[in-house]
Design a protein around this motif. Structure first.
Motif: not given
Length: 112
Positions: A48-64
């Motif tokens: 779950a920790e790895a999945d949460a991190y991967a979701k954070a990486v996906v979200a980072a792509d929408f910052k700029k």
């Protein structure tokens, strides 16, 4: 070519373009997830920790605009844990995961 045939052909091209755009968006999102899971493993995260991190990486792509935000995020995260990977290597892996994601999306696409 008749006007109706031309209009039908144009609609066909528009539908194909739309489908291609949707598949590319899905491939990029999947690439980000796969890349995030790869980085998570490097960081020692699993489950779950790895999945949460991967979701954070996906979200980072929408910052700029562009994808530099993803590389910047994971590079900073890796440096913060003393597991730095050069940005050039991260970019190579990022592209490798895009190729893999595109292949996976193509294999999932309905045939017909």
């Amino acid at each position: 070519m008749s006007t109706d045939a031309f209009a039908d052909r144009e609609k066909g091209f528009e539908a194909k373009f739309k489908l291609d755009q949707e598949q590319e968006f899905r491939a990029q999102a999947r690439r980000n997830k796969l890349f995030g899971l790869w980085v998570a493993e490097t960081l020692g995260k699993a489950g779950a920790e790895a999945d949460a991190y991967a979701k954070a990486v996906v979200a980072a792509d929408f910052k700029k605009p562009g994808h530099d935000d993803v590389i910047e995020k994971v590079h900073a995260d890796l440096e913060a844990t003393g597991k730095a990977i050069p940005e050039e290597r991260l970019k190579v892996e990022y592209e490798r995961f895009l190729t893999l994601a595109r292949k996976q999306i193509a294999e999932e696409a309905p045939k017909g």
